[in-house]
Motif scaffolding. Structure first.
Motif, mmCIF file in Angstrom:
data_model
loop_
_atom_site.group_PDB
_atom_site.id
_atom_site.type_symbol
_atom_site.label_atom_id
_atom_site.label_comp_id
_atom_site.label_asym_id
_atom_site.label_seq_id
_atom_site.Cartn_x
_atom_site.Cartn_y
_atom_site.Cartn_z
ATOM 1 N N ALA A 55 -22.032 -10.416 -37.352
ATOM 2 C CA ALA A 55 -22.049 -11.664 -36.575
ATOM 3 C C ALA A 55 -23.471 -11.859 -36.043
ATOM 4 O O ALA A 55 -23.763 -11.544 -34.894
ATOM 5 C CB ALA A 55 -21.046 -11.586 -35.430
ATOM 6 N N PRO A 56 -24.387 -12.348 -36.883
ATOM 7 C CA PRO A 56 -25.798 -12.367 -36.503
ATOM 8 C C PRO A 56 -26.147 -13.188 -35.261
ATOM 9 O O PRO A 56 -26.975 -12.754 -34.461
ATOM 10 C CB PRO A 56 -26.511 -12.910 -37.738
ATOM 11 N N MET A 57 -25.541 -14.336 -35.065
ATOM 12 C CA MET A 57 -25.932 -15.166 -33.918
ATOM 13 C C MET A 57 -25.611 -14.520 -32.575
ATOM 14 O O MET A 57 -26.483 -14.459 -31.699
ATOM 15 C CB MET A 57 -25.333 -16.576 -34.027
ATOM 16 N N PRO A 58 -24.403 -14.026 -32.344
ATOM 17 C CA PRO A 58 -24.154 -13.356 -31.064
ATOM 18 C C PRO A 58 -25.028 -12.120 -30.863
ATOM 19 O O PRO A 58 -25.444 -11.829 -29.739
ATOM 20 C CB PRO A 58 -22.674 -12.969 -31.117
ATOM 21 N N ILE A 59 -25.343 -11.419 -31.947
ATOM 22 C CA ILE A 59 -26.217 -10.252 -31.837
ATOM 23 C C ILE A 59 -27.621 -10.700 -31.432
ATOM 24 O O ILE A 59 -28.223 -10.131 -30.503
ATOM 25 C CB ILE A 59 -26.254 -9.455 -33.161
ATOM 26 N N CYS A 60 -28.151 -11.719 -32.087
ATOM 27 C CA CYS A 60 -29.496 -12.219 -31.757
ATOM 28 C C CYS A 60 -29.557 -12.737 -30.321
ATOM 29 O O CYS A 60 -30.529 -12.472 -29.595
ATOM 30 C CB CYS A 60 -29.913 -13.310 -32.734
ATOM 31 N N LEU A 61 -28.533 -13.454 -29.884
ATOM 32 C CA LEU A 61 -28.504 -13.960 -28.504
ATOM 33 C C LEU A 61 -28.375 -12.808 -27.501
ATOM 34 O O LEU A 61 -28.977 -12.853 -26.416
ATOM 35 C CB LEU A 61 -27.377 -14.970 -28.328
ATOM 36 N N GLY A 62 -27.625 -11.783 -27.851
ATOM 37 C CA GLY A 62 -27.515 -10.607 -26.988
ATOM 38 C C GLY A 62 -28.842 -9.871 -26.866
ATOM 39 O O GLY A 62 -29.224 -9.420 -25.783
ATOM 40 N N ILE A 63 -29.561 -9.766 -27.984
ATOM 41 C CA ILE A 63 -30.894 -9.149 -27.961
ATOM 42 C C ILE A 63 -31.817 -9.953 -27.053
ATOM 43 O O ILE A 63 -32.552 -9.391 -26.234
ATOM 44 C CB ILE A 63 -31.474 -9.057 -29.391
ATOM 45 N N LEU A 64 -31.785 -11.271 -27.174
ATOM 46 C CA LEU A 64 -32.620 -12.139 -26.339
ATOM 47 C C LEU A 64 -32.313 -11.935 -24.857
ATOM 48 O O LEU A 64 -33.228 -11.708 -24.049
ATOM 49 C CB LEU A 64 -32.416 -13.601 -26.727
ATOM 50 N N ALA A 65 -31.051 -12.008 -24.484
ATOM 51 C CA ALA A 65 -30.675 -11.882 -23.072
ATOM 52 C C ALA A 65 -31.059 -10.514 -22.505
ATOM 53 O O ALA A 65 -31.631 -10.422 -21.408
ATOM 54 C CB ALA A 65 -29.168 -12.118 -22.910
ATOM 55 N N ALA A 66 -30.775 -9.456 -23.248
ATOM 56 C CA ALA A 66 -31.098 -8.106 -22.775
ATOM 57 C C ALA A 66 -32.604 -7.907 -22.653
ATOM 58 O O ALA A 66 -33.083 -7.300 -21.687
ATOM 59 C CB ALA A 66 -30.503 -7.069 -23.718
ATOM 60 N N THR A 67 -33.355 -8.437 -23.608
ATOM 61 C CA THR A 67 -34.809 -8.274 -23.594
ATOM 62 C C THR A 67 -35.447 -9.025 -22.436
ATOM 63 O O THR A 67 -36.329 -8.494 -21.755
ATOM 64 C CB THR A 67 -35.412 -8.738 -24.941
ATOM 65 N N VAL A 68 -35.011 -10.255 -22.199
ATOM 66 C CA VAL A 68 -35.579 -11.024 -21.075
ATOM 67 C C VAL A 68 -35.358 -10.264 -19.769
ATOM 68 O O VAL A 68 -36.294 -10.093 -18.977
ATOM 69 C CB VAL A 68 -34.972 -12.446 -21.004
#
Length: 192
Positions: A37-50
Motif C-alpha cells: 500500500a504505497p500511498m499510506p506508507i509514503c504519507l506515514g514516512i512524511l508524517a514521522a519524518t517531519v
C-alpha cells in the motif's frame, strides 16, 4: 530567499546521502513488501519524518546557542567524518524486531510509529541535529530539506524495492559526507 533555498538543497542532499542503505530505508522496503500500500506508507514516512526532524533540528539549534562557534565548527567536522564512516557500515533490519500494530493503527499509523522510532538516534536524525546547529537561525529550512531528503531516498524504495546496489550507494554517500566535513573545516564559523 536564495539562502533558504540553498540551505534546503544542502539539507536535502545530506539526508538523502545519509539515508541510502539506512535502517529506515530498509524499513521502507520491508513495509512496501508487507503491506503493498504505497500511498499510506509514503504519507506515514512524511508524517514521522517531519515530527522527528523538527525535534532534531530544534535540539541542534538550541545546542548551538551555548557552544562557541569555533568549537561547534570542529564538532561538525568530526560529526560529518563520523557519518562518512558510519554510512559505510550496512544497517540490518530484523523482521522479528518489528512489532506490527496493523490491525490497530492501519498501514499509515504503523508506518508513522515504526519510522519515528527507527529514526531515533539514526544517521539522518544526527545529520539533522548537526545541520540545525550549523544553521540555527534557519531550522525550518533545515527540516524542510531533511524531510525532502528522506522522501527522495525512501519513496523510491517503497515503489522499486531493492533493485539498487546499496554497496555503491553507501560509498557515494560516504564521499558526500567527507566533502561536507572538508567544507565545514574550511568555512567560516557557523552562524548562531
Amino acid at each position: 530567499m536564495f539562502e533558504s533555498l540553498q540551505l534546503i538543497g544542502i539539507s536535502t542532499a545530506v539526508v538523502t546521502a545519509a539515508e541510502i542503505g539506512d535502517k529506515t530505508q530498509l524499513l521502507a522496503f520491508f513495509l512496501a513488501a508487507r503491506f503493498r500500500a504505497p500511498m499510506p506508507i509514503c504519507l506515514g514516512i512524511l508524517a514521522a519524518t517531519v515530527a522527528n526532524h523538527a525535534i532534531a533540528g530544534l535540539l541542534g539549534a538550541s545546542v548551538a546557542s551555548f557552544i562557541d562557534p569555533e568549537v561547534l565548527r570542529w564538532i561538525l567536522v568530526a560529526a560529518f567524518l563520523a557519518m562518512a564512516v558510519w554510512i559505510l557500515i550496512p544497517d540490518k533490519m530484523e523482521e522479528d524486531s518489528c512489532v506490527f500494530a496493523h490491525k490497530r493503527f492501519g498501514v499509515f499509523g504503523t508506518t508513522c510509529v515504526l519510522f519515528f522510532l527507527a529514526e531515533m538516534g539514526d544517521k539522518t536524525q544526527i545529520a539533522t541535529m548537526a545541520l540545525g546547529a550549523s544553521y540555527a537561525t534557519s531550522v525550518i529550512s533545515v527540516v524542510t530539506g531533511t524531510t525532502l531528503g528522506m522522501l527522495l531516498a525512501d519513496v523510491p524504495a517503497v515503489f522499486i524495492g531493492n533493485k539498487l546496489s546499496m554497496k555503491w550507494m553507501r560509498r557515494i554517500a560516504a564521499a558526500i559526507f567527507v566533502l561536507l566535513a572538508v567544507l565545514a573545516a574550511v568555512a567560516d564559523a557557523p552562524d548562531v
